[in-house]
Scaffold this motif. Sequence first.
Motif, short mmCIF file in Angstrom:
data_model
loop_
_atom_site.label_atom_id
_atom_site.label_comp_id
_atom_site.label_asym_id
_atom_site.label_seq_id
_atom_site.Cartn_x
_atom_site.Cartn_y
_atom_site.Cartn_z
N MET A 1 -6.43 -27.86 8.56
CA MET A 1 -6.62 -26.70 7.75
C MET A 1 -5.89 -26.94 6.42
SD MET A 1 -5.99 -22.77 8.89
CE MET A 1 -5.94 -22.94 10.59
N SER A 2 -6.56 -26.52 5.37
CA SER A 2 -5.95 -26.77 4.04
C SER A 2 -4.91 -25.70 3.75
CB SER A 2 -7.04 -26.77 2.96
OG SER A 2 -7.53 -25.47 2.80
N SER A 3 -4.07 -25.98 2.79
CA SER A 3 -3.01 -25.04 2.45
C SER A 3 -3.58 -23.77 1.82
CB SER A 3 -1.99 -25.69 1.49
OG SER A 3 -2.61 -26.03 0.27
N ARG A 4 -4.71 -23.91 1.14
CA ARG A 4 -5.35 -22.73 0.55
C ARG A 4 -5.82 -21.79 1.67
NH1 ARG A 4 -10.31 -22.47 -3.76
NH2 ARG A 4 -10.31 -20.24 -3.86
N THR A 5 -6.39 -22.28 2.73
CA THR A 5 -6.86 -21.48 3.86
C THR A 5 -5.68 -20.81 4.54
OG1 THR A 5 -8.66 -23.06 4.17
CG2 THR A 5 -8.22 -21.57 5.98
N LYS A 6 -4.57 -21.56 4.66
CA LYS A 6 -3.38 -21.00 5.29
C LYS A 6 -2.84 -19.83 4.47
CE LYS A 6 -1.81 -25.20 7.58
NZ LYS A 6 -0.77 -26.20 7.67
N ILE A 7 -2.89 -19.95 3.16
CA ILE A 7 -2.40 -18.88 2.28
C ILE A 7 -3.30 -17.65 2.41
CG2 ILE A 7 -2.04 -18.20 -0.12
CD1 ILE A 7 -1.15 -21.09 -0.66
N ILE A 8 -4.59 -17.85 2.45
CA ILE A 8 -5.54 -16.74 2.57
C ILE A 8 -5.33 -16.02 3.91
CG2 ILE A 8 -7.97 -16.12 2.81
CD1 ILE A 8 -8.57 -18.30 0.73
N LEU A 9 -5.17 -16.78 4.99
CA LEU A 9 -4.94 -16.18 6.31
C LEU A 9 -3.62 -15.42 6.33
CD1 LEU A 9 -6.20 -18.94 8.75
CD2 LEU A 9 -7.24 -16.73 8.30
N ALA A 10 -2.59 -15.95 5.67
CA ALA A 10 -1.30 -15.29 5.62
C ALA A 10 -1.39 -13.98 4.86
CB ALA A 10 -0.25 -16.21 5.00
N VAL A 11 -2.14 -13.97 3.73
CA VAL A 11 -2.31 -12.76 2.93
C VAL A 11 -3.08 -11.71 3.73
CG1 VAL A 11 -3.42 -11.82 0.86
CG2 VAL A 11 -2.09 -13.93 0.72
N VAL A 12 -4.15 -12.12 4.42
CA VAL A 12 -4.95 -11.19 5.23
C VAL A 12 -4.08 -10.61 6.35
CG1 VAL A 12 -6.89 -11.04 6.85
CG2 VAL A 12 -7.17 -12.24 4.69
N ALA A 13 -3.28 -11.46 7.02
CA ALA A 13 -2.41 -10.98 8.08
C ALA A 13 -1.38 -10.01 7.53
CB ALA A 13 -1.73 -12.16 8.77
N LEU A 14 -0.84 -10.30 6.35
CA LEU A 14 0.13 -9.42 5.71
C LEU A 14 -0.50 -8.07 5.36
CD1 LEU A 14 3.01 -9.17 4.64
CD2 LEU A 14 2.21 -10.08 2.47
N LEU A 15 -1.75 -8.08 4.87
CA LEU A 15 -2.45 -6.84 4.54
C LEU A 15 -2.71 -6.01 5.81
CD1 LEU A 15 -5.00 -8.01 1.84
CD2 LEU A 15 -3.00 -6.57 1.50
N VAL A 16 -3.06 -6.66 6.90
CA VAL A 16 -3.31 -5.95 8.16
C VAL A 16 -2.01 -5.31 8.65
CG1 VAL A 16 -3.90 -6.27 10.60
CG2 VAL A 16 -5.29 -7.34 8.84
N VAL A 17 -0.91 -6.06 8.61
CA VAL A 17 0.38 -5.52 9.04
C VAL A 17 0.79 -4.36 8.14
CG1 VAL A 17 2.84 -6.04 9.28
CG2 VAL A 17 1.14 -7.64 10.17
N ALA A 18 0.59 -4.51 6.82
CA ALA A 18 0.93 -3.45 5.88
C ALA A 18 0.08 -2.21 6.13
CB ALA A 18 0.77 -3.94 4.45
N GLY A 19 -1.20 -2.39 6.42
CA GLY A 19 -2.09 -1.26 6.71
C GLY A 19 -1.65 -0.51 7.95
N ILE A 20 -1.31 -1.24 9.01
CA ILE A 20 -0.84 -0.60 10.24
C ILE A 20 0.45 0.16 9.99
CG2 ILE A 20 0.03 -1.06 12.57
CD1 ILE A 20 -2.01 -3.36 12.73
N ALA A 21 1.38 -0.47 9.24
CA ALA A 21 2.65 0.19 8.93
C ALA A 21 2.41 1.44 8.09
CB ALA A 21 3.57 -0.77 8.19
N GLY A 22 1.46 1.41 7.17
CA GLY A 22 1.14 2.58 6.35
C GLY A 22 0.59 3.72 7.18
#
Length: 116
Positions: A1-22
């Motif tokens: 997996m490329s580093s760009r894909t890892k960054i995108i997955l990390a951002v999506v995971a962070l947005l999901v966690v932030a949404g749940i926390a909100g």
Amino acid sequence: MSSRTKIILAVVALLVVAGIAGVIALRVNAPGPKIEVAAVEQEDLAVTVTASGRVDAGVSADVYPPSVGTLTSVEVEDGQKVSAGTVLARMDTVPFESAVLQARTGLAQAEAQMAL
């Protein structure tokens, strides 16, 4: 997996966690249900029962008159409570009175013939 894909997955995971926390934060701060308070009062409670079915009397009895005849009147209503000795109906007495008169006439004739 490329580093760009890892960054995108990390951002999506962070947005999901932030949404749940909100969502959780909004629920905690949300006002509760409105509650009305009233003084205690004693009142009659009206209860209405609607049902279909058949209603039977607790006690019932068949009534058979001692002789056959025509009723001139019925003295009680359907479903009315009665006790022993209550007049339920009145029979037409004319046929019985006529039979008694005929019997007396026949007796008088028989007694007159015996006297001869």
